[in-house]
Design a protein around this motif. Structure first.
Motif, PDB file in Angstrom:
ATOM      1  N   GLU A 192       0.832  -1.205   0.000  1.00  0.00           N
ATOM      2  CA  GLU A 192       0.000   0.000   0.000  1.00  0.00           C
ATOM      3  C   GLU A 192       0.871   1.262   0.000  1.00  0.00           C
ATOM      4  N   ILE A 193       1.970   1.227   0.751  1.00  0.00           N
ATOM      5  CA  ILE A 193       2.862   2.384   0.807  1.00  0.00           C
ATOM      6  C   ILE A 193       3.651   2.524  -0.493  1.00  0.00           C
ATOM      7  N   VAL A 194       4.153   1.410  -1.009  1.00  0.00           N
ATOM      8  CA  VAL A 194       4.928   1.456  -2.253  1.00  0.00           C
ATOM      9  C   VAL A 194       4.059   1.933  -3.412  1.00  0.00           C
ATOM     10  N   ASP A 195       2.871   1.372  -3.541  1.00  0.00           N
ATOM     11  CA  ASP A 195       2.024   1.663  -4.689  1.00  0.00           C
ATOM     12  C   ASP A 195       1.474   3.090  -4.677  1.00  0.00           C
ATOM     13  N   THR A 196       1.459   3.737  -3.503  1.00  0.00           N
ATOM     14  CA  THR A 196       0.951   5.116  -3.434  1.00  0.00           C
ATOM     15  C   THR A 196       2.073   6.141  -3.226  1.00  0.00           C
ATOM     16  N   ALA A 197       3.322   5.682  -3.258  1.00  0.00           N
ATOM     17  CA  ALA A 197       4.453   6.598  -3.057  1.00  0.00           C
ATOM     18  C   ALA A 197       4.531   7.593  -4.214  1.00  0.00           C
ATOM     19  N   THR A 226       6.384 -10.693  -9.218  1.00  0.00           N
ATOM     20  CA  THR A 226       5.268  -9.736  -9.203  1.00  0.00           C
ATOM     21  C   THR A 226       3.924 -10.395  -8.914  1.00  0.00           C
ATOM     22  N   THR A 227       3.949 -11.711  -8.569  1.00  0.00           N
ATOM     23  CA  THR A 227       2.722 -12.476  -8.318  1.00  0.00           C
ATOM     24  C   THR A 227       1.782 -12.392  -9.516  1.00  0.00           C
ATOM     25  N   GLY A 228       2.290 -12.837 -10.649  1.00  0.00           N
ATOM     26  CA  GLY A 228       1.472 -12.831 -11.860  1.00  0.00           C
ATOM     27  C   GLY A 228       1.281 -11.447 -12.432  1.00  0.00           C
ATOM     28  N   HIS A 229       2.314 -10.601 -12.301  1.00  0.00           N
ATOM     29  CA  HIS A 229       2.291  -9.225 -12.818  1.00  0.00           C
ATOM     30  C   HIS A 229       1.157  -8.410 -12.187  1.00  0.00           C
ATOM     31  N   GLN A 230       1.163  -8.430 -10.836  1.00  0.00           N
ATOM     32  CA  GLN A 230       0.117  -7.730 -10.089  1.00  0.00           C
ATOM     33  C   GLN A 230       0.653  -6.535  -9.310  1.00  0.00           C
ATOM     34  N   LEU A 231       1.820  -6.005  -9.671  1.00  0.00           N
ATOM     35  CA  LEU A 231       2.315  -4.800  -9.000  1.00  0.00           C
ATOM     36  C   LEU A 231       1.566  -3.579  -9.533  1.00  0.00           C
ATOM     37  N   CYS A 232       1.337  -2.620  -8.635  1.00  0.00           N
ATOM     38  CA  CYS A 232       0.490  -1.474  -9.000  1.00  0.00           C
ATOM     39  C   CYS A 232       1.184  -0.133  -8.795  1.00  0.00           C
ATOM     40  N   PHE A 233       2.502  -0.099  -8.764  1.00  0.00           N
ATOM     41  CA  PHE A 233       3.182   1.181  -8.561  1.00  0.00           C
ATOM     42  C   PHE A 233       3.093   2.038  -9.826  1.00  0.00           C
ATOM     43  N   ASP A 234       3.329   3.322  -9.649  1.00  0.00           N
ATOM     44  CA  ASP A 234       3.243   4.287 -10.740  1.00  0.00           C
ATOM     45  C   ASP A 234       4.595   4.372 -11.448  1.00  0.00           C
ATOM     46  N   LYS A 235       4.672   3.857 -12.667  1.00  0.00           N
ATOM     47  CA  LYS A 235       5.941   3.823 -13.390  1.00  0.00           C
ATOM     48  C   LYS A 235       6.460   5.216 -13.734  1.00  0.00           C
ATOM     49  N   SER A 236       5.573   6.179 -13.832  1.00  0.00           N
ATOM     50  CA  SER A 236       6.008   7.533 -14.173  1.00  0.00           C
ATOM     51  C   SER A 236       6.728   8.212 -13.013  1.00  0.00           C
ATOM     52  N   PRO A 246      22.094  -3.056 -13.322  1.00  0.00           N
ATOM     53  CA  PRO A 246      23.539  -3.149 -13.087  1.00  0.00           C
ATOM     54  C   PRO A 246      24.385  -2.174 -13.893  1.00  0.00           C
ATOM     55  N   ALA A 247      23.982  -1.847 -15.142  1.00  0.00           N
ATOM     56  CA  ALA A 247      24.834  -0.980 -15.965  1.00  0.00           C
ATOM     57  C   ALA A 247      24.087   0.188 -16.587  1.00  0.00           C
ATOM     58  N   SER A 248      22.879   0.476 -16.112  1.00  0.00           N
ATOM     59  CA  SER A 248      22.114   1.611 -16.635  1.00  0.00           C
ATOM     60  C   SER A 248      21.062   2.015 -15.625  1.00  0.00           C
ATOM     61  N   VAL A 249      20.486   3.206 -15.844  1.00  0.00           N
ATOM     62  CA  VAL A 249      19.420   3.667 -14.965  1.00  0.00           C
ATOM     63  C   VAL A 249      18.442   4.478 -15.804  1.00  0.00           C
ATOM     64  N   GLN A 250      17.155   4.356 -15.446  1.00  0.00           N
ATOM     65  CA  GLN A 250      16.121   5.054 -16.197  1.00  0.00           C
ATOM     66  C   GLN A 250      15.212   5.812 -15.253  1.00  0.00           C
ATOM     67  N   LEU A 251      14.898   7.044 -15.602  1.00  0.00           N
ATOM     68  CA  LEU A 251      13.930   7.873 -14.903  1.00  0.00           C
ATOM     69  C   LEU A 251      12.984   8.440 -15.942  1.00  0.00           C
ATOM     70  N   GLY A 252      11.730   8.016 -15.862  1.00  0.00           N
ATOM     71  CA  GLY A 252      10.771   8.423 -16.881  1.00  0.00           C
ATOM     72  C   GLY A 252      11.192   7.893 -18.238  1.00  0.00           C
ATOM     73  N   ASP A 253      11.258   8.766 -19.218  1.00  0.00           N
ATOM     74  CA  ASP A 253      11.653   8.360 -20.559  1.00  0.00           C
ATOM     75  C   ASP A 253      13.157   8.505 -20.795  1.00  0.00           C
ATOM     76  N   THR A 254      13.883   8.937 -19.781  1.00  0.00           N
ATOM     77  CA  THR A 254      15.311   9.199 -19.947  1.00  0.00           C
ATOM     78  C   THR A 254      16.135   8.021 -19.446  1.00  0.00           C
TER      79      THR A 254
END
Length: 563
Positions: A275-280, A295-305, A312-320
């Motif tokens: 609940e805390i992760v998905d509404t952060a 993800t328990t059958g792809h059931q994660l609900c966090f906001d990807k945006s 390990p060798a890259s990082v992404q924030l939004g579209d960057t």
């Protein structure tokens, strides 16, 4: 090792030692016998003779987990190498630098059009290397002694840098051939980030996270592949963010710190955590792997945006996307850039509930899975390593609270049942101080049981809780059928069979709480392998396995889009 007459085999032995290996796991066969002779000449390497090649591979998997460095398994061509390949595939999936070493046919055999035993009946002997190329980061075949040093060094380098298995094949008539002396060198190198890309990523991410009210840090299984455990823990402490672990990353963060919220696993998360992760309003994932299992059958609900995903060798924030930014460098840099913020921790405390640990029943009460793991909780110490096999033990293990310093091992990405027995052998040899506790189901145990005899032979002392509930419980909850039933064994008596009057192993069967308490007390005092067969009702499993199994089954059964 001091010698004036270096051979391909002794060169390999020295390089294994240079890379930090002290034990290697082996099975003899006529294509690798001379190679084994050469390896045995090294006084600082110990050969561990396993019962079969698959188990040798699993043992090497466990050894790499325990030491944090490479491991090695040595087998014969084709019948040995192809038997081990499932374990090597698992090491590839789990990011472990396992060095798979195989003897090979005589260098003249193919040119002279010789049909050979142990092969596919065709005059084409490159097939094992070709097959291994799909589950390793590099394959090398050594047919000339002068080329061996560079090939061996390159393969070990690749294993260490990429944290993946490699394959080295040495022709049977080359293993004892003279070659160069090994020049002193190290293998514990790590890749470095591009400084411009790293600086830009740190500035962007810090600006994003520092504007959040309730940021959360979540650890994923790729943290170990990135050798970023220490920097992750440092960032968790300095940032004061609410922190959680994905299921394949349990143990990577301190569970005694006041900002630890638990396991983030979709519908089977620690109560209040999802609940805390998905509404952060801002998330920093370090090393996540978003599979159907994690993800328990792809059931994660966090906001990807609102999410930073550090790999390990890259990082992404939004579209960057920032490439050539290594996770360890990124996390280290963020330690001094992120403002402390415990907003998510305060929110978690408002919605969380105290962990319920069942109180012991009467001594004569039949055992339940909850009572078993409540007792395992009490024996965990800072130098304990807890290994859980695929199945109900996953879910019960996730609910335990680890003391600082304790290790937790799981093969969640590959999930090959039977892995745990060989891995327990290898881990016990590699961990140094402390004691291994393994929780293994009866169905999994039947696949690889004979490696108990190897543990007895080499005097390793794990405590194994053999959970006898009559079948493949995890498969029952995903999709049941008669194929999930197994033939019962007298598991505890196998210790006597495999000991054959030798060693210090001990086994017992328990059916009640009182018997279990006595068995654990005896095991903790016993210097040798202890196998405690725990009789559990077939329908007694963790409720989260029921929830998780239902979601995974639903994901598996989606209709084809082409129908």
């Amino acid at each position: 090792m001091t010698t004036c007459n270096w051979t391909v085999g002794t060169y390999l032995a020295q390089r294994l030692k240079d890379a930090g290996i002290e034990h290697y796991f082996a099975l003899p066969g006529d294509y690798n016998l001379v190679l084994l002779d050469q390896l045995l000449l090294h006084p600082d390497l110990k050969m561990i003779s396993c019962c079969n090649e698959l188990n040798a591979g699993y043992a090497a998997d466990g050894y790499a987990r325990a030491t944090g460095g490479p491991s090695a398994a040595v087998v014969t061509f084709s019948v040995g190498g192809l038997s081990m390949i499932n374990a090597v595939a698992g090491a590839f999936a789990e990011d472990l630098p396992l060095i798979a070493i195989s003897g090979g046919p005589n260098t003249n055999s193919e040119a002279e059009w010789e049909y050979l035993h142990h092969t596919l009946g065709k005059v084409d002997y490159s097939y094992q290397s070709e097959i291994y190329s799909r589950v390793t980061a590099e394959t090398v075949i050594i047919h000339h002694p002068s080329l061996a040093p560079a090939a061996i060094d390159r393969a070990i380098d690749t294993a260490m840098l990429r944290r993946k298995p490699v394959y080295i094949e040495i022709a049977a008539n080359i293993a004892s051939a003279p070659t160069s002396a090994p020049i002193p060198r190290g293998f514990a190198r790590s890749a470095t980030s591009d400084p411009d890309s790293l600086a830009a990523a740190v500035d962007h991410i810090a600006a994003f996270l520092n504007t959040a009210e309730r940021p959360v840090l979540i650890a994923g299984g790729k943290v170990r592949a990135a050798s970023a455990e220490e920097s992750l823990r440092e960032l968790a402490a300095s940032s004061r963010y609410g922190v959680a672990c994905m299921a394949d990353a349990k143990g990577l963060l301190s569970e005694t710190h006041d900002n630890f919220m638990g396991m983030y696993w979709g519908p089977v998360s620690t109560p209040g955590c999802s609940e805390i992760v998905d509404t952060a309003d801002a998330l920093l994932f370090a090393g996540p792997i978003f599979t159907d299992y994690t993800t328990t059958g792809h059931q994660l609900c966090f906001d990807k945006s609102k999410t930073v995903i550090a790999l390990p060798a890259s990082v992404q924030l939004g579209d960057t996307c920032y490439s050539n930014v290594h996770m360890n460098d990124l996390l280290e840099a963020l330690v001094n850039k992120l403002n402390p913020n415990n907003g998510a921790v305060k929110a978690y405390r408002r919605v969380s509930s105290p962990k319920h640990i069942p109180q012991p029943g009467k001594r004569g009460d039949a055992l339940t899975i909850r009572q078993l793991f409540a007792r395992i909780q009490k024996v965990l110490e800072s130098d304990t390593a807890l290994l859980v096999e695929t199945g109900d033990s996953w879910f019960n293990g996730m609910e335990l609270s680890l003391p600082d310093g304790a290790r937790f091992e799981i093969q969640m990405q590959y999930g090959s049942i039977g892995w745990s027995v060989g891995a327990t052998l290898g881990y016990s040899l590699g961990m140094g101080k402390g004691r291994m506790i393994a929780c293994i189901g009866d169905g999994s145990f039947q696949l690889t049981a004979q490696e108990i005899s190897t543990m007895i032979r080499y005097n390793v002392n794990p405590i194994i809780f053999l959970i006898n509930n009559g079948g493949y419980t995890i498969e029952v909850e995903i999709h049941d059928g008669p194929y999930n039933n197994i033939k019962n064994w007298e598991y505890a008596q196998l210790v006597e069979v495999f000991s054959a009057g030798e060693g210090r192993a001990w086994g017992c069967k328990v059916t009640t709480e009182g018997e279990l308490d006595k068995a654990i007390k005896d095991a903790l005092k016993h210097d040798g392998l202890c196998l405690i067969e725990v009789i559990i009702d077939r329908n007694d499993c963790n409720v989260n396995l029921l929830r998780w199994g239902n979601q995974v089954a639903r994901n598996n059964s989606r209709p084809s889009r082409s129908v």
